[in-house]
Design a protein around this motif. Structure first.
Motif, PDB file in Angstrom:
ATOM      1  N   GLN A  50      24.518 -22.798  42.413  1.00 30.26           N
ATOM      2  CA  GLN A  50      25.219 -23.099  43.659  1.00 30.26           C
ATOM      3  C   GLN A  50      24.264 -23.723  44.684  1.00 30.26           C
ATOM      4  O   GLN A  50      24.632 -24.654  45.398  1.00 30.26           O
ATOM      5  N   THR A  51      23.044 -23.199  44.732  1.00 29.50           N
ATOM      6  CA  THR A  51      22.059 -23.746  45.669  1.00 29.50           C
ATOM      7  C   THR A  51      21.772 -25.207  45.346  1.00 29.50           C
ATOM      8  O   THR A  51      21.692 -26.058  46.242  1.00 29.50           O
TER       9      THR A  51
ATOM     10  N   TYR B  12      24.458 -12.755  48.731  1.00 31.88           N
ATOM     11  CA  TYR B  12      24.170 -13.919  47.903  1.00 31.88           C
ATOM     12  C   TYR B  12      24.166 -15.208  48.719  1.00 31.88           C
ATOM     13  O   TYR B  12      23.521 -16.188  48.338  1.00 31.88           O
TER      14      TYR B  12
ATOM     15  N   ALA C 265      23.513 -18.167  41.572  1.00 29.17           N
ATOM     16  CA  ALA C 265      22.988 -18.525  42.896  1.00 29.17           C
ATOM     17  C   ALA C 265      22.126 -19.781  42.809  1.00 29.17           C
ATOM     18  O   ALA C 265      22.169 -20.650  43.693  1.00 29.17           O
TER      19      ALA C 265
ATOM     20  N   ARG D  39      20.891 -17.657  48.622  1.00 30.07           N
ATOM     21  CA  ARG D  39      20.886 -19.109  48.471  1.00 30.07           C
ATOM     22  C   ARG D  39      20.057 -19.758  49.581  1.00 30.07           C
ATOM     23  O   ARG D  39      19.343 -20.736  49.347  1.00 30.07           O
TER      24      ARG D  39
END
Length: 381
Positions: free
Chosen positions: A121-122, A47, A118, A51
């Motif tokens: 968070q990116t 993961y 993801a 990202r």
């Protein structure tokens, strides 16, 4: 982009594209569920790579959503037996208008929680100047419109059965909003959510967390819903899919009689017990034990034919003022108080006690009083 019809679960599915901005806004209601997996994803090398790929503009695999309370009347003109539907642009535009303004509280992520996390968070890792470009990128969606709880649970478990990032308990927790909607029209029920900060004070009140656990116990036919052994968990999911498949085989793809019938019986018994014995079904262990026993009988070919008669008899006897303790609550309390806390986990022992007693009552088709069933169950502890 188009519509299709799933003849297994009798529901329309919309194929669509959306930009990240719309998608992340409409899935905000899943933040609490996503937080459960956040640590797993942060520490996962695949993961981390995902990202990095997202920053470069990679295309994510299609994400599956379920949406509720959408006007999809335009789909009525299409024949479900048509294997390749050709929806008009006008009808697709109508659906797009409905979905564009959908409330985030009516959206569930059926498949794609980790991909969604993801994305979030990116976005957090990007500079302010990079965010606009990132949010304008597109992803593909499958959207199940107005899908009822039973087929949604079946579809979600089936999608995740080959993976193991989520336990079944986690998946059912995610679907609890749909479960509440499915049960809210049962006469006499009041569903208490975590945000309500309320305690049960009268018959018919149940916490949503208890109902979610009860649904899991009903599906897996076991009163102990916390599974840590992955091999056992896999077997349980297979059994759950089989149980849901029984109801989905009905001509009505939104068939939901199994668990709803269980809750209708519990509500009737809860009401018959009255305020004085309100504490009985206020006990989560009792609800889970009942759910597991009813689920066991629901799937067992021998007990299926005895289940309805037994429960009807139990409700009638409990309602009869001349049989004030037909459910054997006093006997149950005495046995529960006698459990040796040094030798047994009280919660687990109590759930097992209820499961065996109710299963025995059904097996005897209500001919053995619950007092005798409690006693027999206690002898197996």
């Amino acid at each position: 982009m188009g519509i299709d019809y799933d003849n297994r679960i009798n529901n329309f599915m919309v194929s669509a594209r959306a930009d990240y901005d719309w998608y992340l806004e409409k899935t905000k209601g899943s933040e609490e569920n996503l937080a459960i997996q956040r640590d797993i994803i942060k520490g996962s090398k695949p993961y981390k790579n995902l990202r990095a790929d997202l920053k470069m503009g990679c295309i994510l695999p299609t994400i599956v959503l379920a949406v509720r309370d959408v006007d999809v009347s335009v789909t009525e003109k299409y024949d479900p037996n048509d294997g390749f539907m050709r929806a008009s642009r006008k009808d697709l535009d109508v659906l797009e208008g409905e979905l564009r303004g959908i409330n985030s509280s009516h959206v569930d992520i059926v498949d794609g929680l980790q991909r969604t996390n993801a994305l979030r968070q990116t976005l957090e890792e990007l500079d302010e100047a990079e965010r606009s470009t990132f949010l304008s990128r597109s992803l593909r969606l499958e959207i199940w419109v107005n899908i009822a709880f039973f087929p949604l649970a079946y579809r979600m478990l089936l999608l995740n059965a080959g993976q193991r990032p989520m336990s079944m308990k986690h998946q059912i927790d995610i679907l609890s909003g749909g479960l509440a909607k499915d049960l809210q029209d049962l006469p006499g029920i009041e569903i208490i959510r975590l945000k309500d900060h309320k305690r049960r004070v009268k018959p018919g009140q149940f916490h949503l967390s208890t109902l979610a656990q009860a649904f899991q116990a009903w599906m897996q036919r076991s009163p102990n819903v916390d599974r840590t052994n992955l091999v056992v968990e896999t077997m349980v999911v297979d059994e759950a899919l089989d149980s849901l498949g029984i109801d989905l085989s009905d001509n009505d793809g939104n068939q939901r009689d199994g668990f709803r019938q269980f809750m209708a019986w519990v509500l009737a018994l809860d009401k018959a017990l009255g305020e004085e014995k309100n504490r009985f079904f206020a006990n989560d262990t009792v609800v889970l034990g009942f759910a597991a026993a009813i689920g066991f009988a629901h799937k067992n070919e021998t007990l299926q034919d005895r289940l309805v008669g037994a429960m009807d008899r139990l409700i009638a006897d409990t309602t009869n003022s001349d049989l004030s303790d037909a459910l054997g609550v006093e006997t149950f309390d005495q046995i529960r108080r006698s459990i040796d806390t040094k030798r047994s986990n009280v919660g687990e022992a109590t759930r097992g006690l209820v499961f065996r007693a109710v299963r025995e009552y059904i097996m005897q088709e209500g001919t053995s009083p619950m007092v005798e069933c409690w006693t027999q169950s206690a002898s197996m502890m």
